[in-house]
Scaffold this motif. Structure first.
Motif, mmCIF file in Angstrom:
data_model
loop_
_atom_site.group_PDB
_atom_site.id
_atom_site.type_symbol
_atom_site.label_atom_id
_atom_site.label_comp_id
_atom_site.label_asym_id
_atom_site.label_seq_id
_atom_site.Cartn_x
_atom_site.Cartn_y
_atom_site.Cartn_z
ATOM 1 N N GLU A 121 95.458 73.477 15.033
ATOM 2 C CA GLU A 121 94.903 73.019 16.305
ATOM 3 C C GLU A 121 93.376 73.056 16.248
ATOM 4 O O GLU A 121 92.700 72.161 16.762
ATOM 5 N N VAL A 122 92.821 74.094 15.615
ATOM 6 C CA VAL A 122 91.368 74.158 15.412
ATOM 7 C C VAL A 122 90.909 72.978 14.570
ATOM 8 O O VAL A 122 89.916 72.303 14.894
ATOM 9 N N PHE A 123 91.616 72.691 13.479
ATOM 10 C CA PHE A 123 91.245 71.565 12.612
ATOM 11 C C PHE A 123 91.253 70.251 13.396
ATOM 12 O O PHE A 123 90.384 69.392 13.198
ATOM 13 N N ALA A 124 92.248 70.090 14.281
ATOM 14 C CA ALA A 124 92.339 68.852 15.062
ATOM 15 C C ALA A 124 91.107 68.673 15.943
ATOM 16 O O ALA A 124 90.585 67.561 16.083
ATOM 17 N N ILE A 125 90.640 69.769 16.532
ATOM 18 C CA ILE A 125 89.437 69.694 17.375
ATOM 19 C C ILE A 125 88.209 69.391 16.522
ATOM 20 O O ILE A 125 87.383 68.548 16.871
ATOM 21 N N LEU A 126 88.090 70.073 15.381
ATOM 22 C CA LEU A 126 86.930 69.864 14.505
ATOM 23 C C LEU A 126 86.903 68.439 13.961
ATOM 24 O O LEU A 126 85.825 67.840 13.835
ATOM 25 N N GLU A 127 88.057 67.896 13.625
ATOM 26 C CA GLU A 127 88.124 66.524 13.103
ATOM 27 C C GLU A 127 87.606 65.518 14.122
ATOM 28 O O GLU A 127 86.989 64.512 13.741
ATOM 29 N N ARG A 128 87.836 65.790 15.404
ATOM 30 C CA ARG A 128 87.367 64.881 16.456
ATOM 31 C C ARG A 128 85.918 65.135 16.825
ATOM 32 O O ARG A 128 85.171 64.203 17.140
ATOM 33 N N ALA A 129 85.511 66.404 16.800
ATOM 34 C CA ALA A 129 84.165 66.749 17.239
ATOM 35 C C ALA A 129 83.098 66.432 16.186
ATOM 36 O O ALA A 129 81.969 66.061 16.527
ATOM 37 N N ALA A 130 83.451 66.576 14.922
ATOM 38 C CA ALA A 130 82.456 66.437 13.862
ATOM 39 C C ALA A 130 81.725 65.091 13.877
ATOM 40 O O ALA A 130 80.489 65.055 13.775
ATOM 41 N N PRO A 131 82.409 63.944 14.008
ATOM 42 C CA PRO A 131 81.685 62.660 13.956
ATOM 43 C C PRO A 131 80.843 62.384 15.198
ATOM 44 O O PRO A 131 79.974 61.513 15.167
ATOM 45 N N ALA A 132 81.110 63.094 16.302
ATOM 46 C CA ALA A 132 80.400 62.825 17.557
ATOM 47 C C ALA A 132 79.128 63.657 17.641
ATOM 48 O O ALA A 132 79.057 64.768 17.120
ATOM 49 N N HIS A 133 78.131 63.110 18.321
ATOM 50 C CA HIS A 133 76.875 63.857 18.498
ATOM 51 C C HIS A 133 76.951 64.645 19.811
ATOM 52 O O HIS A 133 76.319 64.322 20.807
ATOM 53 N N VAL A 134 77.793 65.686 19.800
ATOM 54 C CA VAL A 134 77.953 66.530 20.979
ATOM 55 C C VAL A 134 77.729 67.980 20.566
ATOM 56 O O VAL A 134 77.942 68.357 19.405
ATOM 57 N N THR A 135 77.281 68.793 21.534
ATOM 58 C CA THR A 135 77.132 70.213 21.246
ATOM 59 C C THR A 135 78.518 70.851 21.188
ATOM 60 O O THR A 135 79.447 70.436 21.872
ATOM 61 N N VAL A 136 78.644 71.865 20.350
ATOM 62 C CA VAL A 136 79.921 72.550 20.167
ATOM 63 C C VAL A 136 79.682 74.049 20.324
ATOM 64 O O VAL A 136 78.729 74.593 19.764
ATOM 65 N N LEU A 137 80.550 74.697 21.090
ATOM 66 C CA LEU A 137 80.495 76.151 21.250
ATOM 67 C C LEU A 137 81.706 76.744 20.545
ATOM 68 O O LEU A 137 82.848 76.439 20.896
ATOM 69 N N ILE A 138 81.457 77.592 19.542
ATOM 70 C CA ILE A 138 82.532 78.215 18.767
ATOM 71 C C ILE A 138 82.621 79.680 19.161
ATOM 72 O O ILE A 138 81.656 80.438 19.010
ATOM 73 N N GLU A 139 83.785 80.079 19.672
ATOM 74 C CA GLU A 139 83.996 81.452 20.111
ATOM 75 C C GLU A 139 84.964 82.158 19.171
ATOM 76 O O GLU A 139 85.765 81.528 18.507
ATOM 77 N N GLY A 140 84.898 83.480 19.156
ATOM 78 C CA GLY A 140 85.837 84.233 18.330
ATOM 79 C C GLY A 140 85.301 85.596 17.963
ATOM 80 O O GLY A 140 84.095 85.852 18.046
ATOM 81 N N GLU A 141 86.197 86.465 17.537
ATOM 82 C CA GLU A 141 85.803 87.800 17.115
ATOM 83 C C GLU A 141 84.952 87.732 15.849
ATOM 84 O O GLU A 141 84.946 86.719 15.139
ATOM 85 N N SER A 142 84.269 88.829 15.551
ATOM 86 C CA SER A 142 83.485 88.903 14.325
ATOM 87 C C SER A 142 84.403 88.753 13.119
ATOM 88 O O SER A 142 85.489 89.339 13.069
ATOM 89 N N GLY A 143 83.965 87.936 12.172
ATOM 90 C CA GLY A 143 84.720 87.778 10.938
ATOM 91 C C GLY A 143 85.794 86.719 10.958
ATOM 92 O O GLY A 143 86.536 86.567 9.984
ATOM 93 N N THR A 144 85.900 85.939 12.041
ATOM 94 C CA THR A 144 86.953 84.917 12.117
ATOM 95 C C THR A 144 86.546 83.604 11.473
ATOM 96 O O THR A 144 87.375 82.690 11.372
ATOM 97 N N GLY A 145 85.287 83.465 11.075
ATOM 98 C CA GLY A 145 84.858 82.239 10.394
ATOM 99 C C GLY A 145 84.104 81.267 11.279
ATOM 100 O O GLY A 145 84.132 80.055 11.040
ATOM 101 N N LYS A 146 83.401 81.785 12.291
ATOM 102 C CA LYS A 146 82.675 80.896 13.222
ATOM 103 C C LYS A 146 81.568 80.123 12.509
ATOM 104 O O LYS A 146 81.425 78.915 12.704
ATOM 105 N N GLU A 147 80.792 80.806 11.687
ATOM 106 C CA GLU A 147 79.691 80.114 10.995
ATOM 107 C C GLU A 147 80.230 79.126 9.970
ATOM 108 O O GLU A 147 79.666 78.060 9.761
ATOM 109 N N LEU A 148 81.371 79.461 9.360
ATOM 110 C CA LEU A 148 82.002 78.553 8.406
ATOM 111 C C LEU A 148 82.485 77.293 9.120
ATOM 112 O O LEU A 148 82.375 76.182 8.596
ATOM 113 N N ALA A 149 82.993 77.470 10.338
ATOM 114 C CA ALA A 149 83.421 76.317 11.131
ATOM 115 C C ALA A 149 82.226 75.442 11.492
ATOM 116 O O ALA A 149 82.307 74.208 11.437
#
Length: 441
Positions: A121-149
């Motif tokens: 489900e995360v991948f589905a959102i990223l696949e749609r958000a990546a090509p668009a020029h919109v701001t993205v807010l990534i939430e999650g606990e420490s170590g879940t891969g937010k910066e990698l996303a």
């Protein structure tokens, strides 16, 4: 708390049924949730809900029932659990939950790896958000891969050939944050011996990741909002703003919506940033991804042809991972380092030693006094986990006692309906659209 069972993968995707007390699932027309999947037995499993607990019982099906990658006969499962029966994935969700996108068919998105429904489900959102020029807010606990996303969004975007700049809002001293973010002119302050480009200017034509945005000083937040609105930065000591072409991605382990309500984070900045919001699931909620993650993290470090299976994999999948993927990566690195003597060939996975503490997919306790808090963790993270655990138990019990009637539940708790909906949104019992609709009614 009103619940439902939703088909999130397979030929019947999208089909759902309410879970009152008992729900039988199978291919038989007499079941409460009827599936067309040929690999599903006529009466495959029974789901029961009583006294705030949900129990899944396999009815001696042909292909079994899997939870977290393990075959179960009878087990208590949490809200949000995903069960695999035949070629079908079932999710246990709040009756109010509405899925924004269907899970992606991909099991990785650049360096992010996961076969679980939560990650797809995360991948589905990223696949749609990546090509668009919109701001993205990534939430999650420490170590879940937010910066990698965030980096993956940049790599999949039209800006991939441009710069990718990370600004760590929590590591820069408050008195230097404005200069580091927006730049400064020579002589702007003591020690400013030359012009300096800030993070926005360095990211011109590319992407700027504002890591741990919740740590940004409150007094700088209006200036950040102005840059997002106008596309111009004003360096410290400068008279004329400069145009910048930057896409902004923010990440945080805080609940910025709650902080905006308390006045510790600007609400206008929060709403400007959450055009697309992504929540990275903690590792303990997706144990079926452990094998793929281990394979990715140990790539090139095991003997050729070695398989990641057996008791060691079961041990890793059963641990609670309070530090998430970061802790997993460190545990693997430690085991590989200590398991290979100098000059000897790489050690097989089954021979590695993992000292992880009590193996449990459920959160452990600190000194036996704080249920719901994973150990060992820092004070700040332990407190956040404890408060989240309290909110989940209190709100779920409150709604269950009042049969899902939010108005009556709010009145009994001494809360406004809007406040209760905010708590429900925080623990994923309600969508943002639902809470907004409630606040207007």
């Amino acid at each position: 708390m009103p619940l439902k069972v939703v088909v999130v993968g397979g030929v019947d995707e999208g089909r759902e049924a309410p879970l009152h007390q008992l729900l039988e699932v199978g291919s038989d027309p007499g079941c409460g949730l009827v599936l067309k999947d040929a690999a599903v037995s006529r009466r495959h499993l029974l789901i029961s809900a009583a006294q705030g607990k949900v129990v899944v019982k396999d009815l001696d099906s042909r292909n079994g029932t899997l939870f977290g990658g393990a075959r179960i006969k009878e087990a208590e499962v949490p809200v949000g659990a995903v069960l695999q029966i035949g070629h079908t994935s079932l999710a246990l969700q709040s009756r109010w939950y509405v899925r924004e996108v269907s899970p992606s068919s991909a099991t990785r998105f650049f360096d992010l790896v996961g076969e679980s429904v939560a990650m797809r489900e995360v991948f589905a959102i990223l696949e749609r958000a990546a090509p668009a020029h919109v701001t993205v807010l990534i939430e999650g606990e420490s170590g879940t891969g937010k910066e990698l996303a965030a980096r993956s969004i940049h790599q999949a975007s039209p800006r991939a050939k441009g710069p990718y700049v990370v600004f760590d809002c929590g590591s820069v001293p408050h008195e230097l944050a404005e200069s580091e973010l927006f730049g400064h002119k020579r002589g702007a302050f003591s020690g400013a011996t030359a012009d300096r480009a800030g993070a926005f200017m360095r990211a011109h034509g590319g992407t700027l990741c504002l890591d741990e945005l919740g740590e940004l000083p409150l007094e700088l937040q209006p200036k950040l909002l102005r840059v997002l609105e106008t596309g111009e930065v004003l360096p410290v000591g400068a008279d004329t703003p400069r145009k910048v072409d930057v896409r902004v991605i923010a990440s945080t382990n805080r609940d910025l919506h709650a902080e905006a309500r308390r006045g510790t984070f600007r609400s206008d900045l929060f709403y400007r940033l959450e055009v697309v919001r992504v929540r990275m699931p903690p590792l303990r909620q997706r144990p079926e991804d452990i094998a793929a993650l281990v394979g990715r993290l140990l790539e090139g470090k095991l003997p050729a042809g070695d398989e990641i299976t057996g008791p060691n994999l079961a041990k890793l999948a059963g641990y609670g991972w309070p530090g998430n993927v970061r802790e997993l990566r460190n545990a693997l690195a430690r085991a590989v380092t200590l398991g290979q003597a100098p000059g000897e060939p790489a050690t097989r996975f089954e021979k590695l030693v993992f000292n992880l503490g009590p193996a449990s997919s459920a959160p452990s306790t600190i000194g036996g006094e704080f249920p719901g808090v994973s150990s060992p963790v820092a004070y700040k993270e332990a407190k956040a986990q404890l408060m989240m655990s309290f909110d989940q138990v209190y709100v779920s019990t409150l709604l269950d006692r009042h049969h899902g009637n939010v108005s009556k539940a709010a009145e009994a708790a001494g809360l406004s309906r809007k406040h209760l909906y905010e708590l429900m949104r925080k623990i994923d019992l309600v969508t943002d659209d639902d809470s907004e609709a409630s606040s207007r009614s």
